[in-house]
Design a protein around this motif. Structure first.
Motif, short mmCIF file in Angstrom:
data_model
loop_
_atom_site.label_atom_id
_atom_site.label_comp_id
_atom_site.label_asym_id
_atom_site.label_seq_id
_atom_site.Cartn_x
_atom_site.Cartn_y
_atom_site.Cartn_z
N ILE A 50 0.81 -2.48 -2.87
CA ILE A 50 0.80 -1.41 -1.88
C ILE A 50 1.23 -1.96 -0.52
O ILE A 50 0.49 -2.71 0.11
CB ILE A 50 -0.60 -0.77 -1.75
CG1 ILE A 50 -1.10 -0.31 -3.12
CG2 ILE A 50 -0.57 0.39 -0.76
CD1 ILE A 50 -2.56 0.12 -3.12
N PRO A 51 2.44 -1.58 -0.06
CA PRO A 51 2.84 -1.97 1.30
C PRO A 51 2.20 -1.00 2.29
O PRO A 51 2.20 0.21 2.07
CB PRO A 51 4.36 -1.82 1.28
CG PRO A 51 4.64 -0.82 0.21
CD PRO A 51 3.52 -0.90 -0.78
N VAL A 52 1.61 -1.55 3.35
CA VAL A 52 0.90 -0.73 4.33
C VAL A 52 1.29 -1.18 5.73
O VAL A 52 1.15 -2.35 6.08
CB VAL A 52 -0.64 -0.87 4.16
CG1 VAL A 52 -1.37 -0.03 5.18
CG2 VAL A 52 -1.06 -0.50 2.75
N GLU A 53 1.78 -0.24 6.51
CA GLU A 53 2.13 -0.55 7.89
C GLU A 53 0.87 -0.99 8.64
O GLU A 53 -0.19 -0.37 8.48
CB GLU A 53 2.77 0.66 8.56
CG GLU A 53 3.53 0.32 9.79
CD GLU A 53 4.48 1.43 10.23
OE1 GLU A 53 5.01 1.29 11.34
OE2 GLU A 53 4.68 2.39 9.48
N ALA A 54 0.98 -2.05 9.42
CA ALA A 54 -0.19 -2.64 10.10
C ALA A 54 -0.54 -1.87 11.37
O ALA A 54 -0.55 -2.41 12.47
CB ALA A 54 0.08 -4.11 10.42
N ASN A 55 -0.84 -0.58 11.18
CA ASN A 55 -1.29 0.26 12.30
C ASN A 55 -2.30 1.27 11.76
O ASN A 55 -2.61 1.28 10.56
CB ASN A 55 -0.10 0.94 13.00
CG ASN A 55 0.71 1.82 12.08
OD1 ASN A 55 0.20 2.40 11.12
ND2 ASN A 55 2.00 1.93 12.34
N VAL A 56 -2.83 2.12 12.62
CA VAL A 56 -3.86 3.08 12.22
C VAL A 56 -3.33 4.05 11.16
O VAL A 56 -4.01 4.32 10.17
CB VAL A 56 -4.38 3.86 13.45
CG1 VAL A 56 -5.31 4.98 13.04
CG2 VAL A 56 -5.09 2.90 14.41
N LYS A 57 -2.12 4.54 11.34
CA LYS A 57 -1.53 5.46 10.36
C LYS A 57 -1.43 4.79 8.99
O LYS A 57 -1.74 5.39 7.96
CB LYS A 57 -0.16 5.91 10.84
CG LYS A 57 0.53 6.88 9.91
CD LYS A 57 1.90 7.26 10.44
CE LYS A 57 2.65 8.10 9.42
NZ LYS A 57 4.04 8.31 9.79
#
Length: 155
Positions: free
Chosen positions: A46-53
């Motif tokens: 799972i790639p996840v952007e390193a921000n709140v969203k």
């Protein structure tokens, strides 16, 4: 929102003599394509952007995968979570990135958080030149990809 890479192990396919793995990159939605990709995947990263969203999307993705597992539609395994667009200033990770990756750890429970992929123009440069990041003196940027390969080869 579903974001991820499904990885289907080709040992059972007729293409096994050509490929060991097939990467399936699906759009972040609960579309039929995404349901099919998840259902056929042996492993998911799972790639996840390193921000709140991104952290909020991770929660939704983990919920979706649990829901699909409960329906026996997903029988694979999550190999890890890869934070990306992790902002660093020089050799220091930003507070936002560090806090969001820590929040991901809380929600991920026993799923490994793999090394983050930093935000950098060096990726585009390497692609344009047809070189590895290590060839450009950027081995630290290449490291997360090496860890993904490591996770796959130990399965």
């Amino acid at each position: 929102m579903i974001a991820g890479w499904g990885i289907y192990n080709c040992r059972s396919l007729h293409v096994a003599n050509i490929f060991d793995y097939v990467l399936i990159d699906v759009q972040p939605s609960r579309s039929q394509l995404c349901l099919t990709a998840v259902g056929t995947s042996d492993y998911v990263i799972i790639p996840v952007e390193a921000n709140v969203k991104g952290t909020n999307s991770l929660i939704d993705t983990l919920s979706f995968l649990t829901e699909q597992a409960n329906l026996m539609a997903f029988t694979g395994r999550v190999l890890g979570i890869v934070p990306f667009r992790d902002r660093w200033v020089g050799n220091t990770q930003t507070l936002e990135g560090r806090q969001n990756i820590e929040a991901m750890r809380e929600f991920a429970l026993d799923i490994p958080i793999l090394p983050s992929i930093r935000e950098s123009e060096k990726f585009k440069s390497a692609i344009r030149q047809g070189k590895l990041l290590s060839d450009l003196g950027q081995s630290d940027l290449q490291y997360p990809f090496e860890q993904i390969i490591e996770a796959l080869t130990h399965e």
